[in-house]
Write a protein that holds these residues in place. Structure first.
Motif, short mmCIF file in Angstrom:
data_model
loop_
_atom_site.label_atom_id
_atom_site.label_comp_id
_atom_site.label_asym_id
_atom_site.label_seq_id
_atom_site.Cartn_x
_atom_site.Cartn_y
_atom_site.Cartn_z
N THR A 55 1.18 -1.14 -0.20
CA THR A 55 0.25 0.03 0.08
C THR A 55 1.01 1.38 0.54
O THR A 55 0.58 2.35 -0.41
CB THR A 55 -1.08 -0.17 0.85
OG1 THR A 55 -0.45 -0.18 2.87
CG2 THR A 55 -1.89 -0.91 1.29
N ARG A 102 -4.82 -6.45 6.65
CA ARG A 102 -5.66 -4.70 6.39
C ARG A 102 -3.16 -4.11 6.31
O ARG A 102 -2.80 -3.71 7.16
CB ARG A 102 -5.51 -4.37 7.07
CG ARG A 102 -6.83 -2.96 6.51
CD ARG A 102 -7.39 -2.44 8.08
NE ARG A 102 -8.24 -1.38 7.28
CZ ARG A 102 -8.09 -0.21 7.34
NH1 ARG A 102 -6.35 0.48 8.08
NH2 ARG A 102 -9.18 0.44 7.18
N GLY A 103 -2.92 -3.82 4.87
CA GLY A 103 -2.14 -2.27 4.81
C GLY A 103 -0.95 -2.83 5.32
O GLY A 103 -0.34 -2.16 5.86
N HIS A 140 -5.26 -0.93 0.86
CA HIS A 140 -5.24 -1.44 1.74
C HIS A 140 -4.89 -3.13 1.60
O HIS A 140 -4.85 -3.93 2.34
CB HIS A 140 -5.77 -1.50 3.05
CG HIS A 140 -5.51 -0.44 3.30
ND1 HIS A 140 -6.45 1.40 3.31
CD2 HIS A 140 -5.11 0.45 4.66
CE1 HIS A 140 -6.17 2.06 3.91
NE2 HIS A 140 -5.35 1.57 4.22
#
Length: 507
Positions: free
Chosen positions: A254, A406-407, A439
């Motif tokens: 990301t 996530r990210g 993300h």
């Protein structure tokens, strides 16, 4: 003896006047960084912290982090880095589980009130004896002294406990030795850089395995200059790259996506990058190719986990990157693909990655059963599914169970579900990862409310946000009357994930 603090001590001896850290207008030489670290070590000794004691550290990417990190090591203690986004009850859990004797906490800012959150967590952890604010250390006079060489530790003594949840349950502390951490920094140095004038942008959080070993420890071993960014912002990162002449950047996918988006407002000028490293999640091929074209540097992908210190696999330097591949095992590390029975599978077949080598953790702290479930004869099964081509390059294709990334941060559904189910209006909950435009994945909760209650999505999200770190809480909630179940009553999360495969959240 061997102590991870020798990385800083050696560079301070060899390059005392070289700039070690840049943060805003602050510049510290290696000699100054070592002195600041020794001052913190004096305070720790004054409070009775010594060999084998656990010391928690909550601090963003500011000069206090490396100073405190190496101070803890100098007195022979064990560093327990904490994610700065943890909430008080999460802080208390980590302090209690690690049996921390002391807690070093950065004072923070109005946007990130670490001292307030840290103190609240400390007050809930009855066995942690000392709460020390990093900004206040040095104000008290002590007659303690720390020998210049520090406290002798054995190579197999624990140096760092990094918390990770695997794929289920509450966070577990992976015990990493002085030997595994020193060798991992050396391996990273050999892979990532060969220049004595390296200027590295430290945007990855230093409390995380990737930023800690592959940026901070490797950079200080090299004698590089680390430009600290307390929180990643792509425009600010580009500004720092130009201002400081950054030659090395490591990030999660990301971050590369954001840097590409921020490049145009800077007139398309690219910084003098020589090395770009990606990890934490699979880098989309399109991003890899666009970044290479725009910045004039190939992004080299690697792979690792907290349990592996973390670097285990990497695309060899000097060779064109293989898009989608995490590369080959690094020096001193073995990898293979196994089935559920630990039997090796052939090339091109899918199997779970297993790793053995100098980078391996001792085990999960005070969790022999959890350790035994993932380790056998020195091999660690990672929970990640991959294939290997005929040249020995590995390609991650899937993840075991339900881990959400996530990210670049691991998010563990069960931990969130356990928080959700404590809400008085929640009867049942299941959490899955759903696609996200920037993300990679985002967190979605499926909730069966208690009959007769009135609960909104916004209310439940806000409730979760107060009780867990910012990267964990669900960004969306779907209320249902029932959830798909197996014949034995287990929630079929694969069905929930499949239903949401086309839902890509906005940036």
């Amino acid at each position: 003896m061997l102590n991870l603090s020798s990385l800083l001590e050696h560079s301070a001896r060899e390059h005392p006047g070289r700039t070690a850290l840049v943060f805003g207008d602050t510049r510290l030489t290696y000699a100054e960084l070592l002195k600041r670290s020794q001052d913190i070590a004096v305070t720790l000794r004054h409070h009775g912290v010594g060999r084998g004691d656990k010391v928690a550290l909550s601090c963003p990417n500011v000069p206090d982090f490396p100073a405190a990190y190496f101070a803890i090591l100098q007195v022979g203690a064990v560093v327990v880095p904490l994610n700065v986004l943890l909430r008080p009850q999460e802080v208390a859990y980590h302090l209690t589980d690690s049996r921390a004797k002391a807690f070093l906490c950065f004072e923070g800012t109005p946007q990130l009130p670490l001292a307030e959150v840290g103190r609240a967590g400390f007050d809930q952890a009855a066995d942690c004896a000392h709460f020390l604010l990093l900004g206040r250390i040095g104000e008290e006079e002590t007659d303690s002294v720390v020998p210049p060489e520090g406290v002798a530790t054995a190579a197999e003594d624990t140096a760092v406990i990094l918390y990770t949840s695997g794929t289920t349950g509450r966070p577990k502390g992976a015990e990493l030795t002085h030997r595994s951490m020193v060798l991992n920094a050396m391996v990273a140095d050999r892979l990532f850089t060969a220049a004595d004038d390296e200027v590295m942008l430290a945007s990855l959080p230093l409390f995380h395995a990737f930023g800690q070993s592959a940026v901070m420890n490797m950079g200080l071993l090299r004698g590089a200059t680390l430009v600290l960014q307390s929180r990643f912002d792509a425009h600010e990162a580009l500004r720092l790259m130009h201002r400081e002449g950054v030659t090395f950047f490591a990030g999660v996918p990301t971050m590369y996506w954001a840097l590409l988006g921020a490049l145009h407002p800077h007139g398309g000028r690219t910084p003098p990058l020589r090395t770009a490293v990606s990890g934490g999640a699979a880098l989309p091929v399109e991003v890899l190719q666009k970044f290479g074209k725009a910045f004039g540097v190939d992004v080299q992908e690697g792979y690792g986990l907290s349990e592996t210190s973390p670097v285990a696999c990497f695309n060899p330097p000097g060779l064109p990157p293989r898009p989608g591949s995490i590369g080959r095992p690094v020096w001193g590390v073995q990898m293979k693909l196994i089935d559920d029975s630990w039997q090796t599978v052939p090339d091109e077949a899918r199997g779970e990655i297993a790793i053995r080598g100098h980078n391996m953790m001792k085990g999960y702290y005070r969790r022999p059963h959890d350790t035994a479930s993932v380790m056998r004869d020195g091999w660690f099964r990672t929970g990640d599914i991959a294939r290997r081509d005929g040249d020995g390059y590995y390609y991650v294709v899937d993840r075991v169970k339900d881990l959400i990334i996530r990210g670049g941060f691991n998010v563990y559904p069960r931990e969130i579900e356990e928080v959700l189910i404590t809400h008085p209006a929640v009867s049942m909950a299941a959490v899955v990862g759903v696609p996200h435009a920037t993300h990679g994945e985002d967190v979605k909760a499926f909730v069966i409310p208690v009959p007769g209650t009135d609960l909104s999505e916004a209310e439940l999200i806000a409730w979760c946000r107060e009780r867990m770190a910012a990267y964990k809480y669900p960004r969306s909630v779907e209320f249902r009357d029932s959830l798909p179940l197996t014949s034995t009553g287990k929630i079929l999360k694969r069905e929930l994930s499949a239903e949401n495969h086309g839902d890509t959240a906005p940036a």
